[in-house]
Design a protein around this motif. Structure first.
Motif, PDB file in Angstrom:
ATOM      1  N   GLY A   1     -16.512 -70.481 -95.053  1.00  0.00           N
ATOM      2  CA  GLY A   1     -17.037 -69.853 -93.966  1.00  0.00           C
ATOM      3  C   GLY A   1     -16.664 -69.962 -92.561  1.00  0.00           C
ATOM      4  N   LEU A   2     -16.202 -71.048 -92.140  1.00  0.00           N
ATOM      5  CA  LEU A   2     -15.688 -71.497 -90.987  1.00  0.00           C
ATOM      6  C   LEU A   2     -14.289 -71.132 -90.575  1.00  0.00           C
ATOM      7  CD1 LEU A   2     -16.425 -73.167 -88.265  1.00  0.00           C
ATOM      8  CD2 LEU A   2     -15.308 -75.157 -89.528  1.00  0.00           C
ATOM      9  N   ILE A   3     -13.785 -71.071 -91.894  1.00  0.00           N
ATOM     10  CA  ILE A   3     -12.048 -70.527 -91.689  1.00  0.00           C
ATOM     11  C   ILE A   3     -12.263 -69.115 -91.480  1.00  0.00           C
ATOM     12  CG2 ILE A   3      -9.955 -70.276 -92.998  1.00  0.00           C
ATOM     13  CD1 ILE A   3     -10.595 -72.992 -94.179  1.00  0.00           C
ATOM     14  N   SER A   4     -13.084 -68.360 -92.233  1.00  0.00           N
ATOM     15  CA  SER A   4     -13.088 -67.011 -92.191  1.00  0.00           C
ATOM     16  C   SER A   4     -13.643 -66.335 -90.682  1.00  0.00           C
ATOM     17  CB  SER A   4     -14.115 -66.323 -93.194  1.00  0.00           C
ATOM     18  OG  SER A   4     -13.738 -66.613 -94.556  1.00  0.00           O
ATOM     19  N   LEU A   5     -14.772 -67.402 -90.117  1.00  0.00           N
ATOM     20  CA  LEU A   5     -15.158 -67.006 -88.969  1.00  0.00           C
ATOM     21  C   LEU A   5     -14.289 -67.250 -87.853  1.00  0.00           C
ATOM     22  CD1 LEU A   5     -17.739 -66.065 -87.508  1.00  0.00           C
ATOM     23  CD2 LEU A   5     -18.172 -68.660 -87.270  1.00  0.00           C
ATOM     24  N   GLY A   6     -13.473 -68.416 -88.068  1.00  0.00           N
ATOM     25  CA  GLY A   6     -12.462 -68.657 -87.163  1.00  0.00           C
ATOM     26  C   GLY A   6     -11.233 -67.718 -86.857  1.00  0.00           C
ATOM     27  N   VAL A   7     -11.019 -67.020 -88.085  1.00  0.00           N
ATOM     28  CA  VAL A   7      -9.761 -66.205 -88.176  1.00  0.00           C
ATOM     29  C   VAL A   7     -10.300 -64.807 -87.516  1.00  0.00           C
ATOM     30  CG1 VAL A   7      -8.435 -64.381 -89.598  1.00  0.00           C
ATOM     31  CG2 VAL A   7      -8.555 -66.989 -89.998  1.00  0.00           C
ATOM     32  N   VAL A   8     -11.575 -64.175 -87.895  1.00  0.00           N
ATOM     33  CA  VAL A   8     -12.045 -62.869 -87.632  1.00  0.00           C
ATOM     34  C   VAL A   8     -12.689 -62.775 -86.115  1.00  0.00           C
ATOM     35  CG1 VAL A   8     -12.551 -62.007 -89.707  1.00  0.00           C
ATOM     36  CG2 VAL A   8     -14.222 -63.182 -88.512  1.00  0.00           C
ATOM     37  N   THR A   9     -12.713 -63.976 -85.605  1.00  0.00           N
ATOM     38  CA  THR A   9     -13.104 -64.170 -84.171  1.00  0.00           C
ATOM     39  C   THR A   9     -12.166 -64.387 -83.018  1.00  0.00           C
ATOM     40  OG1 THR A   9     -13.658 -66.391 -84.216  1.00  0.00           O
ATOM     41  CG2 THR A   9     -15.624 -65.005 -84.463  1.00  0.00           C
ATOM     42  N   LEU A  10     -10.706 -64.289 -83.608  1.00  0.00           N
ATOM     43  CA  LEU A  10      -9.647 -64.335 -82.745  1.00  0.00           C
ATOM     44  C   LEU A  10      -9.737 -62.938 -82.044  1.00  0.00           C
ATOM     45  CD1 LEU A  10      -6.991 -65.726 -85.054  1.00  0.00           C
ATOM     46  CD2 LEU A  10      -7.759 -66.773 -82.982  1.00  0.00           C
ATOM     47  N   PRO A  11      -9.156 -62.810 -80.822  1.00  0.00           N
ATOM     48  CA  PRO A  11      -8.751 -61.503 -80.178  1.00  0.00           C
ATOM     49  C   PRO A  11      -7.800 -60.746 -80.879  1.00  0.00           C
ATOM     50  CG  PRO A  11      -8.652 -63.177 -78.491  1.00  0.00           C
ATOM     51  CD  PRO A  11      -8.825 -64.130 -80.094  1.00  0.00           C
TER      52      PRO A  11
ATOM     53  N   ALA B   1      -0.593 -60.850 -83.863  1.00  0.00           N
ATOM     54  CA  ALA B   1       0.614 -61.933 -83.725  1.00  0.00           C
ATOM     55  C   ALA B   1       0.600 -62.993 -84.710  1.00  0.00           C
ATOM     56  CB  ALA B   1       0.525 -62.205 -82.248  1.00  0.00           C
ATOM     57  N   THR B   2      -0.388 -63.464 -85.026  1.00  0.00           N
ATOM     58  CA  THR B   2      -0.508 -64.665 -85.905  1.00  0.00           C
ATOM     59  C   THR B   2      -0.557 -64.080 -87.464  1.00  0.00           C
ATOM     60  OG1 THR B   2      -2.765 -64.983 -85.689  1.00  0.00           O
ATOM     61  CG2 THR B   2      -1.037 -66.195 -84.161  1.00  0.00           C
ATOM     62  N   LEU B   3      -1.059 -62.876 -87.769  1.00  0.00           N
ATOM     63  CA  LEU B   3      -1.319 -62.459 -89.268  1.00  0.00           C
ATOM     64  C   LEU B   3      -0.083 -62.611 -90.232  1.00  0.00           C
ATOM     65  CD1 LEU B   3      -3.970 -61.469 -90.272  1.00  0.00           C
ATOM     66  CD2 LEU B   3      -3.125 -59.172 -89.966  1.00  0.00           C
ATOM     67  N   TRP B   4       1.138 -62.356 -89.623  1.00  0.00           N
ATOM     68  CA  TRP B   4       2.240 -62.599 -90.424  1.00  0.00           C
ATOM     69  C   TRP B   4       2.293 -64.183 -90.892  1.00  0.00           C
ATOM     70  CZ3 TRP B   4       6.164 -65.575 -88.934  1.00  0.00           C
ATOM     71  CH2 TRP B   4       6.424 -65.973 -87.492  1.00  0.00           C
ATOM     72  N   LEU B   5       1.808 -65.194 -90.271  1.00  0.00           N
ATOM     73  CA  LEU B   5       1.727 -66.450 -90.519  1.00  0.00           C
ATOM     74  C   LEU B   5       0.223 -66.908 -91.340  1.00  0.00           C
ATOM     75  CD1 LEU B   5       2.712 -68.198 -87.027  1.00  0.00           C
ATOM     76  CD2 LEU B   5       4.118 -68.477 -89.572  1.00  0.00           C
ATOM     77  N   ILE B   6      -0.902 -66.447 -90.714  1.00  0.00           N
ATOM     78  CA  ILE B   6      -2.031 -66.624 -91.384  1.00  0.00           C
ATOM     79  C   ILE B   6      -1.819 -66.252 -92.985  1.00  0.00           C
ATOM     80  CG2 ILE B   6      -4.646 -66.121 -91.513  1.00  0.00           C
ATOM     81  CD1 ILE B   6      -4.310 -65.765 -88.351  1.00  0.00           C
ATOM     82  N   LEU B   7      -1.663 -65.105 -93.251  1.00  0.00           N
ATOM     83  CA  LEU B   7      -1.929 -64.550 -94.579  1.00  0.00           C
ATOM     84  C   LEU B   7      -1.085 -65.321 -95.475  1.00  0.00           C
ATOM     85  CD1 LEU B   7      -2.483 -60.706 -94.286  1.00  0.00           C
ATOM     86  CD2 LEU B   7      -3.974 -62.620 -94.426  1.00  0.00           C
TER      87      LEU B   7
ATOM     88  N   ILE C   1     -11.740 -59.951 -97.122  1.00  0.00           N
ATOM     89  CA  ILE C   1     -13.015 -59.226 -96.854  1.00  0.00           C
ATOM     90  C   ILE C   1     -13.425 -59.261 -95.314  1.00  0.00           C
ATOM     91  CG2 ILE C   1     -15.326 -58.900 -97.566  1.00  0.00           C
ATOM     92  CD1 ILE C   1     -14.493 -60.127-100.409  1.00  0.00           C
ATOM     93  N   PRO C   2     -13.474 -60.383 -94.888  1.00  0.00           N
ATOM     94  CA  PRO C   2     -13.851 -60.248 -93.333  1.00  0.00           C
ATOM     95  C   PRO C   2     -12.726 -59.646 -92.524  1.00  0.00           C
ATOM     96  CG  PRO C   2     -13.910 -62.533 -94.405  1.00  0.00           C
ATOM     97  CD  PRO C   2     -13.344 -61.841 -95.357  1.00  0.00           C
ATOM     98  N   LEU C   3     -11.428 -59.773 -92.976  1.00  0.00           N
ATOM     99  CA  LEU C   3     -10.589 -59.038 -92.137  1.00  0.00           C
ATOM    100  C   LEU C   3     -10.514 -57.470 -92.258  1.00  0.00           C
ATOM    101  CD1 LEU C   3      -7.298 -61.226 -92.611  1.00  0.00           C
ATOM    102  CD2 LEU C   3      -8.606 -60.655 -90.494  1.00  0.00           C
ATOM    103  N   ILE C   4     -11.020 -56.974 -93.728  1.00  0.00           N
ATOM    104  CA  ILE C   4     -11.069 -55.389 -93.766  1.00  0.00           C
ATOM    105  C   ILE C   4     -12.232 -55.036 -93.087  1.00  0.00           C
ATOM    106  CG2 ILE C   4     -11.684 -53.998 -95.539  1.00  0.00           C
ATOM    107  CD1 ILE C   4      -8.632 -54.544 -95.429  1.00  0.00           C
TER     108      ILE C   4
END
Length: 192
Positions: free
Chosen positions: A69-79, A85-91, A108-111
């Motif tokens: 949950g912390l990882i999901s929250l950290g990714v979706v709260t990015l500007p 700019a970082t999605l090509w690295l994150i995924l 799911i959180p990104l969608i």
């Protein structure tokens, strides 16, 4: 099952593979050394199965401790600009780290985020579905990449030569998919 949807029982993937193997054994013009094939397959798959077990344990520990949950929250709260700019690295790296748990962990959180921001979730998910499998060649798991190297009997260095050869096509694919996510709203006509 598609021809007789309510009369045909659901076989399941393992039984389908077993039936297919049995049919190949029956119709093969040459007698197949069944024990030799089975022992070679098991010998080749033991390292990959070990990796999958470790990844499964890691995912369960992450779920138990709340790290997922912390990882999901950290990714979706990015500007949004930083996320694009970082999605090509994150995924790809999330796929390389947690394998098939990357889709429920981040997908799911990104969608939901993309839908909330007015982007087309179907186009975005399609692009993400192309980006994630590229991580199957990346460390620490590299399950698909290692299986490919084993099957091809490749003798060179996995990370030094094999992955380095794949980097340029991977970067092009990641760039195009990131553009598809960013411009998913104008590309909505593709969905129909």
């Amino acid at each position: 099952g598609r021809i007789w949807p309510f009369q045909m029982p659901i076989l399941g993937l393992p039984l389908m593979f077993l039936i297919s193997a049995f049919v190949v054994f029956l119709i093969s013009p040459k007698k197949l050394p069944l024990l030799e094939i089975a022992s070679n397959t098991i010998r080749q798959l033991i390292p990959l199965v070990g990796i999958m077990i470790v990844v499964g344990i890691l995912i369960q520990i992450m779920a138990l401790s709340g790290a997922r949950g912390l990882i999901s929250l950290g990714v979706v709260t990015l500007p949004l600009t930083v996320l694009f700019a970082t999605l090509w690295l994150i995924l790809p790296w999330s796929e390389g780290l947690v394998q098939y748990a990357a889709a429920p962990l981040l997908g799911i959180p990104l969608i939901l985020l993309f839908n909330m921001k007015g982007l087309n979730p179907i186009i975005a998910l399609s692009a993400m579905a192309v980006m994630w499998p590229l991580g199957d060649c990346l460390p620490p798991t590299a399950v698909v990449g290692r299986a490919t190297v084993i099957e091809l009997k490749y003798k060179g260095s996995y990370y030094g030569e094999f992955v380095k050869t794949c980097l340029i096509p991977m970067l092009i694919i990641l760039f195009v998919c990131t553009l598809f996510i960013i411009f998913s709203k104008p590309l909505s006509f593709l969905v129909g």
